[in-house]
Every structure is written in structure tokens, then in C-alpha cells.
Scaffold this motif. Structure first.
Motif, PDB file in Angstrom:
ATOM      1  N   ALA A 241       0.902  -1.219   0.173  1.00 33.47           N
ATOM      2  CA  ALA A 241       0.083  -0.006  -0.006  1.00 33.47           C
ATOM      3  C   ALA A 241       0.834   1.141   0.141  1.00 33.47           C
ATOM      4  O   ALA A 241       0.306   2.194  -0.410  1.00 33.47           O
ATOM      5  CB  ALA A 241      -0.872  -0.185   1.431  1.00 33.47           C
ATOM      6  N   TYR A 242       2.004   1.391   0.648  1.00 32.45           N
ATOM      7  CA  TYR A 242       2.927   2.470   0.611  1.00 32.45           C
ATOM      8  C   TYR A 242       3.653   2.531  -0.523  1.00 32.45           C
ATOM      9  O   TYR A 242       4.007   3.745  -0.967  1.00 32.45           O
ATOM     10  CB  TYR A 242       3.760   2.286   2.012  1.00 32.45           C
ATOM     11  N   ILE A 243       3.955   1.655  -1.595  1.00 36.62           N
ATOM     12  CA  ILE A 243       4.670   1.887  -2.555  1.00 36.62           C
ATOM     13  C   ILE A 243       3.999   1.662  -3.748  1.00 36.62           C
ATOM     14  O   ILE A 243       4.410   2.060  -4.941  1.00 36.62           O
ATOM     15  CB  ILE A 243       5.920   0.429  -2.540  1.00 36.62           C
ATOM     16  N   ALA A 244       2.629   1.690  -3.641  1.00 39.68           N
ATOM     17  CA  ALA A 244       1.941   1.674  -5.008  1.00 39.68           C
ATOM     18  C   ALA A 244       2.259   2.773  -5.905  1.00 39.68           C
ATOM     19  O   ALA A 244       2.542   2.636  -6.949  1.00 39.68           O
ATOM     20  CB  ALA A 244       0.279   1.759  -4.548  1.00 39.68           C
ATOM     21  N   THR A 245       2.072   3.981  -5.373  1.00 36.31           N
ATOM     22  CA  THR A 245       2.332   5.408  -6.094  1.00 36.31           C
ATOM     23  C   THR A 245       3.828   5.388  -6.433  1.00 36.31           C
ATOM     24  O   THR A 245       3.898   5.766  -7.940  1.00 36.31           O
ATOM     25  CB  THR A 245       1.922   6.564  -5.117  1.00 36.31           C
ATOM     26  N   PRO A 246       4.788   5.350  -5.751  1.00 37.54           N
ATOM     27  CA  PRO A 246       6.176   5.538  -6.338  1.00 37.54           C
ATOM     28  C   PRO A 246       6.557   4.574  -7.393  1.00 37.54           C
ATOM     29  O   PRO A 246       7.209   4.791  -8.115  1.00 37.54           O
ATOM     30  CB  PRO A 246       6.965   5.469  -5.036  1.00 37.54           C
ATOM     31  N   VAL A 247       6.019   3.228  -7.267  1.00 32.88           N
ATOM     32  CA  VAL A 247       6.085   2.348  -8.337  1.00 32.88           C
ATOM     33  C   VAL A 247       5.421   2.775  -9.622  1.00 32.88           C
ATOM     34  O   VAL A 247       6.069   2.693 -10.449  1.00 32.88           O
ATOM     35  CB  VAL A 247       5.802   0.928  -7.740  1.00 32.88           C
ATOM     36  N   THR A 248       4.334   3.202  -9.540  1.00 35.08           N
ATOM     37  CA  THR A 248       3.479   3.523 -10.788  1.00 35.08           C
ATOM     38  C   THR A 248       4.302   4.801 -11.111  1.00 35.08           C
ATOM     39  O   THR A 248       4.229   4.949 -12.633  1.00 35.08           O
ATOM     40  CB  THR A 248       2.065   3.938 -10.323  1.00 35.08           C
ATOM     41  N   GLU A 249       4.797   5.679 -10.270  1.00 31.30           N
ATOM     42  CA  GLU A 249       5.361   6.739 -10.904  1.00 31.30           C
ATOM     43  C   GLU A 249       6.869   6.462 -11.373  1.00 31.30           C
ATOM     44  O   GLU A 249       7.629   7.401 -11.991  1.00 31.30           O
ATOM     45  CB  GLU A 249       5.296   7.944 -10.140  1.00 31.30           C
ATOM     46  N   GLY A 250       7.255   5.120 -11.231  1.00 33.92           N
ATOM     47  CA  GLY A 250       8.699   4.963 -11.652  1.00 33.92           C
ATOM     48  C   GLY A 250       9.847   5.319 -10.907  1.00 33.92           C
ATOM     49  O   GLY A 250      10.972   5.416 -10.991  1.00 33.92           O
ATOM     50  N   ARG A 251       9.488   5.958  -9.399  1.00 31.28           N
ATOM     51  CA  ARG A 251      10.439   6.209  -8.644  1.00 31.28           C
ATOM     52  C   ARG A 251      10.866   4.856  -7.780  1.00 31.28           C
ATOM     53  O   ARG A 251      12.052   5.064  -7.011  1.00 31.28           O
ATOM     54  CB  ARG A 251       9.934   7.192  -7.495  1.00 31.28           C
ATOM     55  N   LEU A 252      10.298   3.703  -7.902  1.00 34.43           N
ATOM     56  CA  LEU A 252      10.902   2.571  -7.262  1.00 34.43           C
ATOM     57  C   LEU A 252      10.508   1.412  -8.192  1.00 34.43           C
ATOM     58  O   LEU A 252       9.393   1.495  -9.035  1.00 34.43           O
ATOM     59  CB  LEU A 252       9.900   2.345  -6.082  1.00 34.43           C
ATOM     60  N   LYS A 253      11.075   0.278  -7.958  1.00 32.59           N
ATOM     61  CA  LYS A 253      10.999  -1.054  -8.810  1.00 32.59           C
ATOM     62  C   LYS A 253      10.888  -1.996  -7.639  1.00 32.59           C
ATOM     63  O   LYS A 253      11.648  -1.969  -6.804  1.00 32.59           O
ATOM     64  CB  LYS A 253      12.198  -1.159  -9.675  1.00 32.59           C
ATOM     65  N   THR A 254      10.045  -3.123  -7.983  1.00 31.66           N
ATOM     66  CA  THR A 254       9.829  -4.114  -7.049  1.00 31.66           C
ATOM     67  C   THR A 254      10.890  -5.398  -7.510  1.00 31.66           C
ATOM     68  O   THR A 254      11.204  -5.300  -8.802  1.00 31.66           O
ATOM     69  CB  THR A 254       8.465  -4.816  -7.442  1.00 31.66           C
ATOM     70  N   LEU A 255      11.294  -6.059  -6.572  1.00 33.84           N
ATOM     71  CA  LEU A 255      12.566  -7.025  -6.708  1.00 33.84           C
ATOM     72  C   LEU A 255      11.812  -8.507  -6.698  1.00 33.84           C
ATOM     73  O   LEU A 255      12.677  -9.260  -6.481  1.00 33.84           O
ATOM     74  CB  LEU A 255      13.650  -6.844  -5.665  1.00 33.84           C
ATOM     75  N   ALA A 256      10.863  -8.729  -6.650  1.00 27.87           N
ATOM     76  CA  ALA A 256       9.930 -10.071  -6.482  1.00 27.87           C
ATOM     77  C   ALA A 256       8.736 -10.239  -7.131  1.00 27.87           C
ATOM     78  O   ALA A 256       7.934  -9.138  -7.441  1.00 27.87           O
ATOM     79  CB  ALA A 256       9.903 -10.393  -4.975  1.00 27.87           C
ATOM     80  N   GLU A 257       8.617 -11.493  -7.394  1.00 28.95           N
ATOM     81  CA  GLU A 257       7.339 -11.850  -8.183  1.00 28.95           C
ATOM     82  C   GLU A 257       6.024 -11.548  -7.538  1.00 28.95           C
ATOM     83  O   GLU A 257       5.109 -10.821  -7.852  1.00 28.95           O
ATOM     84  CB  GLU A 257       7.290 -12.827  -8.796  1.00 28.95           C
ATOM     85  N   CYS A 258       5.991 -11.908  -6.212  1.00 26.23           N
ATOM     86  CA  CYS A 258       4.976 -11.988  -5.286  1.00 26.23           C
ATOM     87  C   CYS A 258       5.224 -11.565  -3.899  1.00 26.23           C
ATOM     88  O   CYS A 258       6.462 -11.669  -3.415  1.00 26.23           O
ATOM     89  CB  CYS A 258       4.360 -13.473  -5.140  1.00 26.23           C
ATOM     90  N   PRO A 259       4.395 -10.643  -3.304  1.00 28.46           N
ATOM     91  CA  PRO A 259       4.515 -10.203  -1.902  1.00 28.46           C
ATOM     92  C   PRO A 259       4.387 -11.207  -0.831  1.00 28.46           C
ATOM     93  O   PRO A 259       3.757 -12.460  -1.185  1.00 28.46           O
ATOM     94  CB  PRO A 259       3.621  -8.888  -2.072  1.00 28.46           C
ATOM     95  N   LEU A 260       5.014 -10.839   0.314  1.00 27.36           N
ATOM     96  CA  LEU A 260       4.609 -11.686   1.456  1.00 27.36           C
ATOM     97  C   LEU A 260       3.315 -11.418   2.267  1.00 27.36           C
ATOM     98  O   LEU A 260       3.344 -10.138   2.626  1.00 27.36           O
ATOM     99  CB  LEU A 260       5.944 -11.565   2.554  1.00 27.36           C
TER     100      LEU A 260
END
Length: 297
Positions: A241-260
Motif C-alpha cells: 500500500a505504501y509503494i503503489a504510487t512511487p512504483v507507478t510513477e517509476g521512482r521505485l521498482k519491485t524486486l520479487a514476483e509475489c509479496p509476502l
């Protein structure tokens, strides 16, 4: 010459609560204001009366004799005034909500303008603290708490379950992916002191992670961990929930296929018999709907 203004009940209440709590910090938390704001209230009262009401006693702040005499004279009048006006204050349209700073900054506050547009007659006051406030004794109407949803004497409604995902800035993520043999050991892992067990939970979830050499970057809060990750300082483990916006805006990238998926979540809580229950219901229902994309149905 006109008569001088009478001391405000708010300033007298600040002094009284300080005397009860013993410290400015604790009194400020009870009132839901900053320590500086509380000090200014007392200072204004001192200026108005022309006497010192508090003094330094070593490292502590204590009442002066004048302060003690003033509160003794006031007696329980402040409590009776507060009891009398509280129903009217709460029913005029203000909601006082307590939550932790990271949730407020990275989920609630970016979305609260939508609620304000839908309900312009309701004033929302958001206060952050690291401790769970006592809704029966403190000047708070509701809270958003992290846990399993079971708090005695409170009505709780799930907003969303907690899900953890490792993230990094695009530069760090690209560097790590270009050197697969090195894995995440090529960047520090960022952990918050308040959430030391998160990475241990991820190690159990990701077996390949367990044998990797780890270099840590430790910060105080999850908000700082998120800021550090976006600045390129390493890999943070954050709620989806905290990273949804920065990931969408390209400020962050996820490093796994599935969350815990964790067994904890964020809950909207309030007293079942709250005086402004009709207002709390509006805020709760809005929050539940806003949180729908983050729930695991």
C-alpha cells in the motif's frame, strides 16, 4: 481603561494537564498537539497573568508556587466545563484521528482530499504517535491501528492486510538485475528499528535469500526506510500500500514476483458508542472503499 481578557479555558486546561502528566511531552500527546504548541499556550497564560507558572527544575519542568495556587483555585471547574461542551464540539463536524506517521504520510494524507471533497462539512484532524491512544480517556475520536484487529472495548474494521515487497530505486534495481550472481548482496538492505522482524519474515518466505551475505542500513522508521530506498541507498521491504504510487510513477521498482502476506493489517477503530458515530461511520466507510485495491479478497 478596559478590563483585561479572562484566561482561556484552553490555556488553563494545558496547564492542568501538564500538572497531571508531569511532562510537557506526555501532556502534548494527550491533547494531540506538539510540545511546542503546548508550551506556547502556557507561556501565553503566564504573559496574560503576569506571573511564572512553570520553571526549570534540573532537566525537568515543574509548576511554580503560583502555578500550584492557580490550579488549586480552579479546582474541578475545567473538567466540568469540558464535560459540558464536549458533545457540542464533537457534533459540529470535527473528527480527531490518531495513527502512525508512516501510514499517515504514505497512505492516508495523499487520499484524504477525496474525503474532504465528498464531505466538506467535516473537519478531519490527523495526529501521529507511536503508541496506541486510549480512546476512552484522550481527546481522539478514532484511530487507524496496525495489528490483528482485536482490541477490547473497540469496534474495529479491516482496511487492508499487510503485504511486504522488496523495492529499490530504478538505478539500484537495474544494477542488481545485471549482476544476478551477486544477488542482493550488491546493495545494503534497509531496515527500520520499529520493524526489525520484517526481513526475518522475508528470509523464511524466500529460501534463496537465506544464504546471502547481508549488509545493513538501519534507520528509525519505515518512512525513513522508504525515503532511503527512493534515494538509492539500498533495498527496503515495504507494504504494498505504501509503494503503489512511487512504483507507478517509476521512482521505485519491485524486486520479487509475489509479496509476502502477513497476518496483521490496518484497522479503523472507534468506541462503539462514540458521540459522533454518524461522522465516524462516513470516514470509516470512505476509508474501507479507498483501501479496497489493497485488500486480498
Amino acid at each position: 481603561m478596559g478590563r483585561s481578557a479572562q484566561p482561556s479555558a484552553r490555556a488553563l486546561s494545558a496547564l492542568s494537564l501538564f500538572a497531571t502528566c508531569g511532562t510537557l511531552t506526555e501532556a502534548a500527546e494527550h491533547l494531540g498537539v506538539t510540545r511546542s504548541a503546548l508550551s506556547h499556550r502556557i507561556a501565553a497564560l503566564e504573559k496574560q497573568l503576569g506571573v511564572a507558572l512553570v520553571r526549570k527544575a534540573g532537566r525537568r519542568i515543574a509548576l511554580t508556587e503560583d502555578g500550584e495556587r492557580l490550579l488549586a483555585s480552579v479546582g474541578d471547574a475545567l473538567d466540568r466545563i469540558e464535560t459540558a461542551v464536549q458533545p457540542f464540539r464533537r457534533d459540529r463536524g470535527q473528527i480527531r484521528l490518531s495513527t502512525v506517521a508512516t501510514f499517515a504520510s504514505h497512505w492516508l494524507i495523499p487520499r484524504i482530499p477525496i474525503f474532504q471533497a465528498q464531505h466538506p462539512q467535516i473537519e478531519v484532524a490527523i495526529f501521529t504517535t507511536t503508541r496506541p491512544v486510549d480512546l476512552k480517556k484522550e481527546e481522539m475520536d478514532c484511530a487507524i491501528r496496525h495489528g490483528r484487529g482485536a482490541w477490547k472495548g473497540l469496534a474495529s474494521t479491516l482496511l487492508f492486510e499487510e503485504t511486504l515487497m522488496p523495492v529499490a530505486s530504478p538505478d539500484v534495481a537495474d544494477r542488481l538485475s545485471s549482476n544476478a550472481k551477486q544477488g542482493w548482496s550488491g546493495a545494503p538492505l534497509i531496515r527500520a528499528r520499529s520493524r526489525f522482524m520484517d526481513w526475518s519474515s522475508w528470509q523464511k518466505h524466500d529460501r534463496a535469500f537465506a544464504g546471502r551475505r547481508i549488509k545493513w542500513l538501519t534507520v528509525e522508521t519505515r518512512a525513513q526506510a522508504l525515503d532511503a530506498a527512493m534515494a538509492g541507498a539500498g533495498v527496503a521491504l515495504m507494504d504494498m500500500a505504501y509503494i503503489a504510487t512511487p512504483v507507478t510513477e517509476g521512482r521505485l521498482k519491485t524486486l520479487a514476483e509475489c509479496p509476502l502476506q502477513l497476518q496483521t493489517g490496518y484497522y479503523f477503530v472507534h468506541l462503539p458508542n462514540a458521540r459522533n458515530l454518524h461522522l465516524l461511520t462516513l470516514l470509516r466507510d470512505w476509508a474501507v472503499e479507498a483501501a479496497r485495491p489493497f485488500r486480498t479478497e
